[in-house]
Write an enzyme that holds these catalytic residues in place. Structure first.
Site, mmCIF file in Angstrom:
data_model
loop_
_atom_site.group_PDB
_atom_site.id
_atom_site.type_symbol
_atom_site.label_atom_id
_atom_site.label_comp_id
_atom_site.label_asym_id
_atom_site.label_seq_id
_atom_site.Cartn_x
_atom_site.Cartn_y
_atom_site.Cartn_z
ATOM 1 N N HIS A 174 2.799 11.985 0.957
ATOM 2 C CA HIS A 174 3.627 13.032 0.356
ATOM 3 C C HIS A 174 2.878 13.838 -0.699
ATOM 4 O O HIS A 174 3.332 14.922 -1.088
ATOM 5 C CB HIS A 174 4.922 12.434 -0.224
ATOM 6 N N ASP A 185 3.517 6.478 4.310
ATOM 7 C CA ASP A 185 3.161 7.275 3.132
ATOM 8 C C ASP A 185 1.714 7.037 2.701
ATOM 9 O O ASP A 185 1.414 6.973 1.508
ATOM 10 C CB ASP A 185 4.113 6.988 1.972
ATOM 11 N N SER A 193 1.714 9.097 -8.106
ATOM 12 C CA SER A 193 1.741 8.857 -6.663
ATOM 13 C C SER A 193 0.342 8.895 -6.067
ATOM 14 O O SER A 193 -0.417 9.838 -6.292
ATOM 15 C CB SER A 193 2.605 9.909 -5.964
ATOM 16 N N LEU A 213 8.896 -1.307 21.308
ATOM 17 C CA LEU A 213 9.596 -2.306 22.099
ATOM 18 C C LEU A 213 10.755 -1.698 22.887
ATOM 19 O O LEU A 213 11.055 -2.118 23.999
ATOM 20 C CB LEU A 213 10.111 -3.418 21.176
#
Length: 482
Positions: free
Chosen positions: A123, A153, A226, A281
């Site tokens: 992000h 992320d 971040s 799956l």
């Protein structure tokens, strides 16, 4: 505080005329002992601070085409709205448009190789047209995105450098709840800010992130942190600071980091392929509640309950059934639905795996060959840059709904240069390139790079299909100029 309390206790004994003899208290010695037990982060910061970088991103001003929101409205009604100053868009030369202003953002990252490979958050760099990396010695580099994965992320970017300082990578599996940790980053643009705390929880499930077992800490993390590293007391990176829980927009004691083990696994995929290849799956699952466990006659509410199986999926082919409770995947315990999602997503397509289930109160084991998960990520990396540079498009894989409609192909995310001039638009689905059907980004890249000057593309748009001829940029512009 201890010294003040001791003095008060002695005074009270004297005034009351107490004959009780109080033992001497040594608050200074006690304080020294407590201080000696507190962690010292100075060596950790000295060894690793130079490898933590500040990242500034810029998203250039752009024009986005939109459908006419007032299509079908009578002209007299539109004129009436205009007279009263109703704010609605007017068409530009190419139809209705939204003009997006230039945007800037910031984050953190850390260098993991001497030649400039950097880990950060998806992000932080998502949608960036320009990325600048600032080091603690005031050097600044332009960076390019090698690959980025929205589901975890995690992003990998690269700067051109030599002998750059690197962090030491640890093992997030060995992390223990209660151990001291430190975060380094650039909160609010304040570079190389150090904060500390403890590990509050492991394998924390967040509602919006089914693929990441977050490390929860109480180390202060704020906007700008971040993508920065989370260190243990050995000076090893054990996570990438990614999210906070906040009702104010700032730190409230709850921060979450992507475990470094998972981040490095994603990094390897991004560096090698420019995207992450995940297994699939083909089931809808839910976590066992205590009530469900009782209804199935189970003592413990553990496992992932298969609620629905998609037709033609790997699960159906393997013989899994609705109502099966998955308890083991390749020998690893499955406690809830998130555990199964992560196990499957961590496995590569076309690989076989042993799945143990509870079926009608009895254990059963099946062997499953996984499908490939739908690739909705935007292709990045060196190969993507080569193909995008010659053709002028950025593409992504088809999602499940698009696969049902088109079968194979790639969706155009951005179109400019040669592709835009040929009439290719955002949202078009590329079905074939140079007469060959496109089933993967690698095929797309190879077809574009093998072409000479022009290339025929089959495009699906608004329910119809057509071929467009694109005049490509030269493979080597320098040679053409000569």
């Amino acid at each position: 505080m201890k010294k003040t309390a001791a003095a008060a206790a002695v005074t009270f004994a004297f005034v009351a005329g107490s004959l009780v003899q109080t033992s001497p208290i040594a608050p200074i010695t006690s304080a020294h002992a407590q201080q000696a037990q507190l962690p010292d982060f100075t060596k950790l910061v000295e060894d690793n601070g130079k490898a933590v970088v500040s990242i500034q991103v810029t998203q250039k001003a752009a024009v986005r085409k939109n459908a006419n929101p007032f299509k079908g409205m009578p002209k007299d009604k539109l004129d009436e709205l205009r007279r009263f100053g109703f704010p609605f868009p007017f068409p530009g030369p190419d139809g209705f448009e939204d003009r997006m202003p230039e945007r800037k953002g910031q984050g953190s990252g850390f260098i993991i190789s001497p030649d400039g490979l950097i880990l950060t958050n998806h992000h932080v760099v998502d949608g960036a047209d320009e990325i600048k990396v600032h080091l603690t010695d005031d050097r600044e580099f332009n960076a390019k995105v090698i690959g980025s994965d929205a589901k975890t992320d995690v992003a990998v970017i690269k700067i051109d450098g030599k002998d750059l300082p690197c962090v030491k990578l640890g093992n997030s599996k060995d992390v223990k709840v209660g151990e001291w940790v430190a975060a380094i980053g650039a909160p609010f643009g304040l570079e190389n800010t150090v904060t500390s705390g403890i590990v509050s929880a492991k394998s924390r499930n967040l509602p919006s992130d089914q693929f990441v077992p977050f490390i929860q800490t109480d180390a202060a993390v704020n906007p700008g942190n971040s993508g920065g590293p989370l260190f243990n007391m050995k000076g090893e990176v054990i996570g990438i600071n990614s999210q906070i829980f906040s009702t104010s927009g700032g730190f409230m004691g709850l921060s979450f980091a992507v475990p470094i083990d998972l981040a490095l696994q994603i990094k390897d995929e991004l560096v090698k392929h420019g995207k992450v290849n995940r297994g699939r799956l083909g089931v809808m699952i839910q976590t066992m509640s205590p009530e469900l466990a009782k209804s199935f006659g189970l003592e413990k509410n553990k496992g992932a309950l298969i609620a629905q199986i998609q037709k033609g999926s790997a699960a159906e082919k393997a013989g899994l059934q609705e109502g099966d409770i998955v308890i083991l995947f390749d020998g690893k315990g499955i406690d809830n639905a998130a555990d199964l999602s992560r196990a499957v997503a961590s496995a590569r397509p076309d690989t076989e795996h042993n799945v143990k289930v509870l079926r009608e109160g009895k254990e059963a084991e099946v062997k499953v060959k996984l499908d490939a998960a739908a690739d909705t990520s935007v292709a990045k990396g060196k190969a993507a840059e080569e193909a995008r540079g010659r053709l002028g498009v950025t593409v992504r894989g088809l999602n499940d709904e698009e696969k049902k409609k088109y079968g194979d192909g790639l969706v155009v995310v951005e179109s400019h240069g040669p592709a835009s001039e040929a009439g290719i638009k955002e949202g078009d689905v590329l079905l074939s390139v140079g007469g060959k059907k496109i089933r993967s980004f690698e095929q797309f890249k190879d077809a574009v790079n093998a072409a000479d000057k022009t290339l025929a593309l089959q495009v699906a748009r608004d329910g119809s299909r057509t071929f467009l001829a694109v005049k490509l940029d030269p493979k080597d512009k320098k040679e053409e100029k000569k």
